[in-house]
Design an enzyme around this catalytic site. Structure first.
Site, PDB file in Angstrom:
ATOM      1  N   GLY A 139       0.827  -1.215   0.000  1.00 53.64           N
ATOM      2  CA  GLY A 139       0.000   0.000   0.000  1.00 53.64           C
ATOM      3  C   GLY A 139       0.853   1.255   0.000  1.00 53.64           C
ATOM      4  CE1 TYR A 140       5.736   1.038   0.531  1.00 51.19           C
ATOM      5  CE2 TYR A 140       7.113   2.011  -1.174  1.00 51.19           C
ATOM      6  CZ  TYR A 140       6.997   1.330   0.021  1.00 51.19           C
ATOM      7  OH  TYR A 140       8.143   0.934   0.682  1.00 51.19           O
ATOM      8  CB  SER A 141       0.256   4.061  -5.619  1.00 51.02           C
ATOM      9  OG  SER A 141       1.488   3.564  -6.052  1.00 51.02           O
TER      10      SER A 141
ATOM     11  CD  GLU B 233       7.843  -2.063  -6.060  1.00 50.81           C
ATOM     12  OE1 GLU B 233       7.985  -1.245  -5.138  1.00 50.81           O
ATOM     13  OE2 GLU B 233       6.798  -2.163  -6.730  1.00 50.81           O
TER      14      GLU B 233
ATOM     15  CG  ASN C 255      10.783   2.360 -17.300  1.00 52.91           C
ATOM     16  OD1 ASN C 255      10.425   1.864 -16.228  1.00 52.91           O
ATOM     17  ND2 ASN C 255      11.168   1.621 -18.321  1.00 52.91           N
ATOM     18  CD  GLU C 256       8.199   8.149 -18.411  1.00 53.39           C
ATOM     19  OE1 GLU C 256       7.872   7.406 -17.464  1.00 53.39           O
ATOM     20  OE2 GLU C 256       7.784   7.978 -19.575  1.00 53.39           O
TER      21      GLU C 256
HETATM   22  C1  LIG Z   1      -0.309  -2.799 -12.955  1.00 52.46           C
HETATM   23  C2  LIG Z   1       0.117  -1.911 -11.848  1.00 52.46           C
HETATM   24  C3  LIG Z   1       0.351  -2.444 -10.599  1.00 52.46           C
HETATM   25  C4  LIG Z   1       0.692  -1.622  -9.528  1.00 52.46           C
HETATM   26  N1  LIG Z   1       0.853  -2.185  -8.286  1.00 52.46           N
HETATM   27  C5  LIG Z   1       1.060  -1.371  -7.217  1.00 52.46           C
HETATM   28  C6  LIG Z   1       1.077  -1.908  -5.886  1.00 52.46           C
HETATM   29  O1  LIG Z   1       0.939  -3.113  -5.686  1.00 52.46           O
HETATM   30  N2  LIG Z   1       1.226  -1.047  -4.856  1.00 52.46           N
HETATM   31  C7  LIG Z   1       1.399   0.285  -5.026  1.00 52.46           C
HETATM   32  O2  LIG Z   1       1.555   1.009  -4.037  1.00 52.46           O
HETATM   33  N3  LIG Z   1       1.386   0.842  -6.277  1.00 52.46           N
HETATM   34  C8  LIG Z   1       1.202   0.040  -7.356  1.00 52.46           C
HETATM   35  N4  LIG Z   1       1.161   0.584  -8.636  1.00 52.46           N
HETATM   36  C9  LIG Z   1       1.240   2.027  -8.786  1.00 52.46           C
HETATM   37  C10 LIG Z   1       2.513   2.532  -9.472  1.00 52.46           C
HETATM   38  O3  LIG Z   1       3.609   2.497  -8.590  1.00 52.46           O
HETATM   39  C11 LIG Z   1       2.200   3.945  -9.982  1.00 52.46           C
HETATM   40  O4  LIG Z   1       1.248   3.814 -11.010  1.00 52.46           O
HETATM   41  C12 LIG Z   1       3.434   4.638 -10.511  1.00 52.46           C
HETATM   42  O5  LIG Z   1       4.295   4.980  -9.462  1.00 52.46           O
HETATM   43  C13 LIG Z   1       3.074   5.920 -11.308  1.00 52.46           C
HETATM   44  O6  LIG Z   1       2.238   6.736 -10.552  1.00 52.46           O
HETATM   45  P1  LIG Z   1       0.853   7.291 -11.151  1.00 52.46           P
HETATM   46  O7  LIG Z   1       0.085   6.148 -11.715  1.00 52.46           O
HETATM   47  O8  LIG Z   1       0.208   8.111 -10.082  1.00 52.46           O
HETATM   48  O9  LIG Z   1       1.277   8.230 -12.367  1.00 52.46           O
HETATM   49  P2  LIG Z   1       1.807   9.712 -12.275  1.00 52.46           P
HETATM   50  O10 LIG Z   1       2.788   9.842 -11.148  1.00 52.46           O
HETATM   51  O11 LIG Z   1       0.658  10.638 -12.296  1.00 52.46           O
HETATM   52  O12 LIG Z   1       2.618   9.848 -13.636  1.00 52.46           O
HETATM   53  C14 LIG Z   1       1.978  10.029 -14.897  1.00 52.46           C
HETATM   54  C15 LIG Z   1       3.060  10.156 -15.978  1.00 52.46           C
HETATM   55  O13 LIG Z   1       3.881  11.313 -15.717  1.00 52.46           O
HETATM   56  C16 LIG Z   1       5.254  10.924 -15.636  1.00 52.46           C
HETATM   57  N5  LIG Z   1       5.936  11.726 -14.575  1.00 52.46           N
HETATM   58  C17 LIG Z   1       5.447  11.984 -13.346  1.00 52.46           C
HETATM   59  N6  LIG Z   1       6.341  12.718 -12.647  1.00 52.46           N
HETATM   60  C18 LIG Z   1       7.414  12.912 -13.455  1.00 52.46           C
HETATM   61  C19 LIG Z   1       8.661  13.576 -13.289  1.00 52.46           C
HETATM   62  N7  LIG Z   1       9.001  14.183 -12.164  1.00 52.46           N
HETATM   63  N8  LIG Z   1       9.538  13.565 -14.354  1.00 52.46           N
HETATM   64  C20 LIG Z   1       9.222  12.944 -15.523  1.00 52.46           C
HETATM   65  N9  LIG Z   1       8.038  12.297 -15.723  1.00 52.46           N
HETATM   66  C21 LIG Z   1       7.153  12.273 -14.700  1.00 52.46           C
HETATM   67  C22 LIG Z   1       5.240   9.465 -15.256  1.00 52.46           C
HETATM   68  O14 LIG Z   1       6.420   8.815 -15.691  1.00 52.46           O
HETATM   69  C23 LIG Z   1       4.019   8.970 -15.999  1.00 52.46           C
HETATM   70  O15 LIG Z   1       4.354   8.690 -17.331  1.00 52.46           O
HETATM   71  C24 LIG Z   1       0.841  -0.218  -9.722  1.00 52.46           C
HETATM   72  C25 LIG Z   1       0.625   0.314 -11.003  1.00 52.46           C
HETATM   73  C26 LIG Z   1       0.257  -0.502 -12.053  1.00 52.46           C
HETATM   74  C27 LIG Z   1       0.006   0.127 -13.393  1.00 52.46           C
END
Ligand SMILES: Cc1cc2nc3c(=O)[nH]c(=O)nc-3n(C[C@H](O)[C@H](O)[C@H](O)COP(=O)(O)OP(=O)(O)OC[C@H]3O[C@@H](n4cnc5c(N)ncnc54)[C@H](O)[C@@H]3O)c2cc1C
Length: 402
Positions: A129-131, A247, A388-389
């Site tokens: 439970g991070y995101s 991770e 990856n960004e």
């Molecule tokens: C299939 C799947 C499983 C997952 N499982 C888990 C889980 O078990 N537990 C958990 O806690 N989370 C989980 N996640 C969440 C995951 O860690 C987040 O989706 C991820 O960290 C991106 O955050 P976001 O979706 O809020 O996108 P955002 O942070 O809103 O990003 C949107 C876009 O903007 C880009 N971006 C954002 N900030 C920057 C920056 N500073 N510089 C350049 N580019 C940037 C990102 O690269 C992305 O392309 C999961 C996600 C997926 C898709």
């Protein structure tokens, strides 16, 4: 690094092969082949975990004192390669890969005794439970609030994209315990001992590939003991970052990449290209396969180094970001080649045919059942575990000092 196997390593590989021959049953292999996502066949992964635990092999990356194997880096790599090559089902390993190493480093003796043996045995299953909605890349902005009440924290808020929350029985969780100072300074890392704790609810999110793997989790006055906090209060950011290195880099990507590439090569050997001849003989396709193979080999060198560091007790560091970028992008290339190789056989959508025990004849060869779901599911691999960004930003700052 010399990847040629020593006679001892060859003997070890033979021992692993014998073990897999005797213990990896056909239904477990079938589950492994049909899994497109992280764990379409969760139950099979659990069964496999127990089989490995019985042999003392469920935690290859852990030190022996905590129930690990004590294997060398090469042995761990051999084990991984042999398991993926024989279609062993994937284990949903957030306990083994992520929170386990964190408890080893930051946990109290009581916490170690309470959780580590049960993680090794496969008796408890953790989710992460991070995101939160609005706090993904910018994780430190998380808002889920934990307030002390007697011996407990009372938690309110929501987590999203929680993989496996519907099958897990435990959760490790980042919560806000202070709103003073920098956002990073008010976060704590807590464990929740039951996913049926009153006030906790899990809502499914079905992905593009048709799988139910991720969820949104809601907390409405959920209580967890203060004794379940790992590390000091408000020091959760340090704990969280340590976990993220595992991770992203706590395991090798290449055993799976090698196995997937072999699948694609086999399909290309069997399927015809446009016109005459096998697809494998088509120059453009063969070149792209060779490129993917070279990328895997380059990544393999880095991974062997990291595995070797891990076995000496070092954590992966920023190289885990490099591994994550290379591993996920190469995986997507291979998925693309897989869909292309199967052509129209990759198109039919038959989710029920991927279930274990469903042996009705289908209109596609078995590889066709997973090609499109793998392609779709793995689109997320460049997003999860930190996009990856963000990994490129980490390399720019922490490794290159830009
Ligand atoms: C299939 C799947 C499983 C997952 N499982 C888990 C889980 O078990 N537990 C958990 O806690 N989370 C989980 N996640 C969440 C995951 O860690 C987040 O989706 C991820 O960290 C991106 O955050 P976001 O979706 O809020 O996108 P955002 O942070 O809103 O990003 C949107 C876009 O903007 C880009 N971006 C954002 N900030 C920057 C920056 N500073 N510089 C350049 N580019 C940037 C990102 O690269 C992305 O392309 C999961 C996600 C997926 C898709």
């Amino acid at each position: 690094m010399d990847l040629a196997l020593s006679p001892q390593d060859e003997a070890f590989r033979d021992e692993v092969r014998r073990f897999l021959d005797q213990n990896l049953s056909e239904d477990l292999r079938e589950a492994g082949r049909k899994t497109a996502g992280v764990f379409a066949e969760f139950e099979a992964g659990q069964r496999w975990h127990k089989v490995l635990a019985k042999r003392g092999w469920s935690a290859p990356n852990w030190p022996k004192e905590y129930g690990g194997t004590g294997w060398s880096a090469t042995q761990r790599y051999i084990f991984s390669r042999e398991c993926t090559a024989t279609d062993a089902p994937r284990i949903f390993a957030m306990g083994l890969r992520m929170v386990g190493p964190v408890i080893m480093k930051f946990g109290t003796p009581e916490q170690k005794a309470k959780y580590l043996p049960r993680i090794v045995a496969g008796d408890i299953v953790f989710c992460q439970g991070y995101s939160e909605p609005g706090s993904g890349s910018d994780l430190a902005s998380l808002k889920t609030r934990a307030v002390v009440d007697g011996d407990d924290y009372v938690i309110n808020g929501t987590k999203i994209w929680t993989t496996g929350a519907h099958v897990a029985d435990h959760m490790f969780c980042l919560v806000r315990t202070s709103t003073e100072g920098k956002p990073q300074d008010g976060i704590s890392f807590v464990l929740i001992d039951s996913m049926t704790t009153p006030g906790l609810s899990v809502k499914p999110i079905v992905t593009l590939a048709g799988d139910h793997e991720v969820n949104q989790v809601f907390f409405d006055n959920v209580r967890t003991p203060v004794a379940n906090r790992i590390g000091p209060e408000n020091a959760g950011w340090t704990v969280a970052k340590y976990l993220l290195e595992f991770e992203r880099g706590g395991d090798a990507y290449t055993p799976n990449l090698h196995a997937r590439l072999e699948d694609v090569r086999r399909i290309a050997r069997e399927e015809a290209a446009d016109g005459a001849g096998r697809l494998l003989g088509e120059r453009g396709f063969a070149e792209r396969l060779a490129e993917a193979e070279m990328e895997i080999q380059a990544l393999e060198m880095i991974e062997m180094q990291v595995l070797s560091d891990l076995s000496k007790g070092k954590n992966p560091g920023t190289v885990s970001s490099q591994m994550k970028i290379r591993g996920s992008e190469t995986l997507q290339k291979i998925d693309h080649l897989g869909v292309e190789a199967l052509a129209w056989y990759a198109a039919p959508f038959e989710p029920e045919a991927r279930l274990l025990g469903h042996n009705e004849p289908t209109v596609v060869p078995e590889a066709g059942l997973t090609a499109a779901p793998l392609y779709l599911n793995n689109r997320a691999s460049t997003i999860y575990a930190g996009s990856n960004e963000i990994q490129r930003n980490i390399i720019a700052k922490a490794a290159l000092g830009l």
